[in-house]
Design an enzyme around this catalytic site. Sequence first.
Site, PDB file in Angstrom:
ATOM      1  N   LYS A 209      -6.537  -8.322   7.184  1.00 17.37           N
ATOM      2  CA  LYS A 209      -7.746  -9.147   7.059  1.00 17.37           C
ATOM      3  C   LYS A 209      -7.657 -10.350   7.994  1.00 17.37           C
ATOM      4  CE  LYS A 209     -10.407 -11.782   3.714  1.00 17.37           C
ATOM      5  NZ  LYS A 209     -10.688 -12.077   2.308  1.00 17.37           N
ATOM      6  N   GLU A 215       4.490  -9.779   8.411  1.00 17.05           N
ATOM      7  CA  GLU A 215       4.991  -8.410   8.305  1.00 17.05           C
ATOM      8  C   GLU A 215       4.203  -7.471   9.201  1.00 17.05           C
ATOM      9  OE1 GLU A 215       4.266 -10.435   5.841  1.00 17.05           O
ATOM     10  OE2 GLU A 215       5.709 -10.286   4.199  1.00 17.05           O
ATOM     11  N   GLY A 270      -8.612  -9.321  -0.069  1.00 18.54           N
ATOM     12  CA  GLY A 270      -7.635  -8.346   0.414  1.00 18.54           C
ATOM     13  C   GLY A 270      -7.395  -7.212  -0.571  1.00 18.54           C
ATOM     14  N   ARG A 271      -7.155  -7.554  -1.836  1.00 16.40           N
ATOM     15  CA  ARG A 271      -6.843  -6.512  -2.830  1.00 16.40           C
ATOM     16  C   ARG A 271      -8.083  -5.756  -3.288  1.00 16.40           C
ATOM     17  NH1 ARG A 271      -5.878 -11.533  -4.151  1.00 16.40           N
ATOM     18  NH2 ARG A 271      -7.001 -12.562  -5.828  1.00 16.40           N
ATOM     19  N   GLU A 356      -2.143 -10.345  -8.723  1.00 14.92           N
ATOM     20  CA  GLU A 356      -2.536 -11.339  -7.718  1.00 14.92           C
ATOM     21  C   GLU A 356      -3.882 -11.969  -8.107  1.00 14.92           C
ATOM     22  OE1 GLU A 356      -3.369 -10.578  -3.334  1.00 14.92           O
ATOM     23  OE2 GLU A 356      -1.266 -11.114  -3.187  1.00 14.92           O
ATOM     24  N   HIS A 387      11.362  10.160 -19.699  1.00 15.54           N
ATOM     25  CA  HIS A 387      12.814  10.362 -19.653  1.00 15.54           C
ATOM     26  C   HIS A 387      13.522   9.131 -19.107  1.00 15.54           C
ATOM     27  CE1 HIS A 387      12.334  14.571 -20.763  1.00 15.54           C
ATOM     28  NE2 HIS A 387      11.195  14.459 -20.092  1.00 15.54           N
ATOM     29  N   LYS A 507       5.626 -18.170   1.943  1.00 15.27           N
ATOM     30  CA  LYS A 507       5.387 -17.894   3.376  1.00 15.27           C
ATOM     31  C   LYS A 507       5.792 -19.110   4.206  1.00 15.27           C
ATOM     32  CE  LYS A 507       1.306 -14.941   2.745  1.00 15.27           C
ATOM     33  NZ  LYS A 507      -0.121 -14.771   2.999  1.00 15.27           N
TER      34      LYS A 507
HETATM   35  O1  F6P Z   1       0.183 -12.657   0.940  1.00 17.66           O
HETATM   36  C1  F6P Z   1      -0.776 -12.066   0.140  1.00 17.66           C
HETATM   37  C2  F6P Z   1      -1.869 -11.453   0.946  1.00 17.66           C
HETATM   38  O2  F6P Z   1      -2.663 -12.447   1.509  1.00 17.66           O
HETATM   39  C3  F6P Z   1      -2.698 -10.492   0.111  1.00 17.66           C
HETATM   40  O3  F6P Z   1      -3.655 -11.144  -0.629  1.00 17.66           O
HETATM   41  C4  F6P Z   1      -3.222  -9.583   1.159  1.00 17.66           C
HETATM   42  O4  F6P Z   1      -3.708  -8.386   0.618  1.00 17.66           O
HETATM   43  C5  F6P Z   1      -1.999  -9.395   2.022  1.00 17.66           C
HETATM   44  O5  F6P Z   1      -1.361 -10.660   1.997  1.00 17.66           O
HETATM   45  C6  F6P Z   1      -2.261  -8.980   3.435  1.00 17.66           C
HETATM   46  O6  F6P Z   1      -3.075  -9.882   4.127  1.00 17.66           O
HETATM   47  P1  F6P Z   1      -3.768  -9.464   5.484  1.00 17.66           P
HETATM   48  O7  F6P Z   1      -4.676  -8.316   5.211  1.00 17.66           O
HETATM   49  O8  F6P Z   1      -4.497 -10.692   5.939  1.00 17.66           O
HETATM   50  O9  F6P Z   1      -2.684  -9.074   6.462  1.00 17.66           O
END
Ligand code: F6P
Length: 545
Positions: A209, A215, A270-271, A356, A387, A507
């Site tokens: 987003k 990452e 995002g979620r 979240e 199990h 972060k």
């Molecule tokens: O760190 C949490 C978050 O902002 C989530 O809310 C989001 O889904 C994820 O990181 C990834 O964010 P982006 O789509 O901006 O890379």
Amino acid sequence: MEGSRSITESAEWRALAQHHAQIGEVHLRTLFAGDPRRGETMVAEAGEVFLDYSKNRVTGETLRLLLALTQRCNLRRRIDAMFAGEHINVTENRPVLHVALRTPRDRAIIVDGEDVMRKVHAVLDRMKAFAGRVRAGEWTGHTGKSIRNVVNIGIGGSDLGPAMAYEALKDYSDRSMTFRFVSNVDGSDIREATHDLDPAATLFIVSSKTFTTLETLSNAHAAREWLLAELGDDEAVRCHFVAVSTNAEKVAEFGIDPAHMFEFWDWVGGRYSFSSAIGLSLMVAVGPERFDDLLGGMHVMDEHFRTAPFERNLPVVLALLGIWYGNFFGAQTQAILPYSQYLWRLTSYLQQLDMESNGKSVDLEGDPVETATGPVVWGQPGTNGQHAFHQLLHQGTRLIPCDFIGFCRPNHQVGRHQDLLMANLFAQTEALAFGKTPTEVSAEGVGQTLVAHRSFPGNRPTNTILAPALTPSVLGQLVALYEHKIFTQAAVWNINAFDQWGVELGKVLANRIIPELEAADEPSLDHDSSTNALIRRYRAGRNSE
Ligand code: F6P
């Protein structure tokens, strides 16, 4: 709007607390004995999703009292505000409009003076054209080979939705293609996802987003290096990378052609973005028609949530039951147990969606909440969990409400497996509800010393969610069901389900530590003594071989 303070101090909340004192310990055996039709009446349906909530520790009076909370928190008004595009995400001053992503083309949704439906369908049309070309082998890589491998790079909401749905709908996917999902900044994730792929036939979909996430950008750079190591030419990036984002500037900065960017908007959390262009990898896997079916299923649940009376409204009923256990019984967690191997990633997806969203301790006004908010969500597919951790569900000391999810028809014809699977689902909910008394155990001839060990207290609440089959539409209905359950709980608690400030501190601190780990010379550290010592130990361990 009513504050969370007023909800816990309200007459409605007090009535529930009193009611809990009266019926909290009444056993499900008693409730079922007192109403032989309970299993047929405590049910609700929406689209193809059927909910049996009879195995909950509730009476008709409990439900009436719980439903009063929806009046108290103005749930109807809050739902209308979301669907109308009001800025209900108050801390970010944004509308919350994931429901627009699955609204049919002929409807208008005006946000801040603009009809967002035109933009939504323009992007969907571009996604469909692109997915069609890739699936048909018409989208070729730098050397002219058709793309046969798709790797989605994203994290959180930009990974979990498509990854979960790809697994759920694998049976509907193009089996001649390979789909991978990379999220972790642990380099082994991208390494394992790419090590056996042919770069010339591989497409990366970089999904973010913000397009600033550590990452995702680290993995996108690693993917580019991997590609260029084989193909040599920087120009190759053009046909091997596309982006899904709200941030065109950052996409261009990375070197992805803006013409190969699929857009979404800041009013999609995002979620909650799985039904946006974030679903591009899924659309390539299952095809545009099935993706449309998924959106259609979500819309069915959206409309149910928007219009159905609350006493028959599935998301509302699930939400209120969760509040009953979390706020009045003190349950800390909620287990989600899909009896479908295809849904093996559903719980991870719902963890982000719920935790979240509702992992908050201040209300919309910034005041501390005075009651527990979102639960710890966890679980695994049945029958594996039986199990492993079901022992604690049956005989442990904690109350863990569980959602069991099952399907009448399987996507396969393997032996007797489907009936065995579903027999186990039904047996678990029966055992959890009714248990086995010491008298019953003794009557079976069990020696006195073992009676306590072999007795089951029962009275452990479950919901059973049944659907005809795991189709794209049903998956969409299930996801929207949980989205709106979470919305309803946030409304009752008066918290903002749509921000996530709680992820920021970690972060910021990581960005401070990165140069300390990468420094050639021993850095001077001014963290706490534990963090300082751990960093020194890590540096020493990393450098010794
Ligand atoms: O760190 C949490 C978050 O902002 C989530 O809310 C989001 O889904 C994820 O990181 C990834 O964010 P982006 O789509 O901006 O890379």
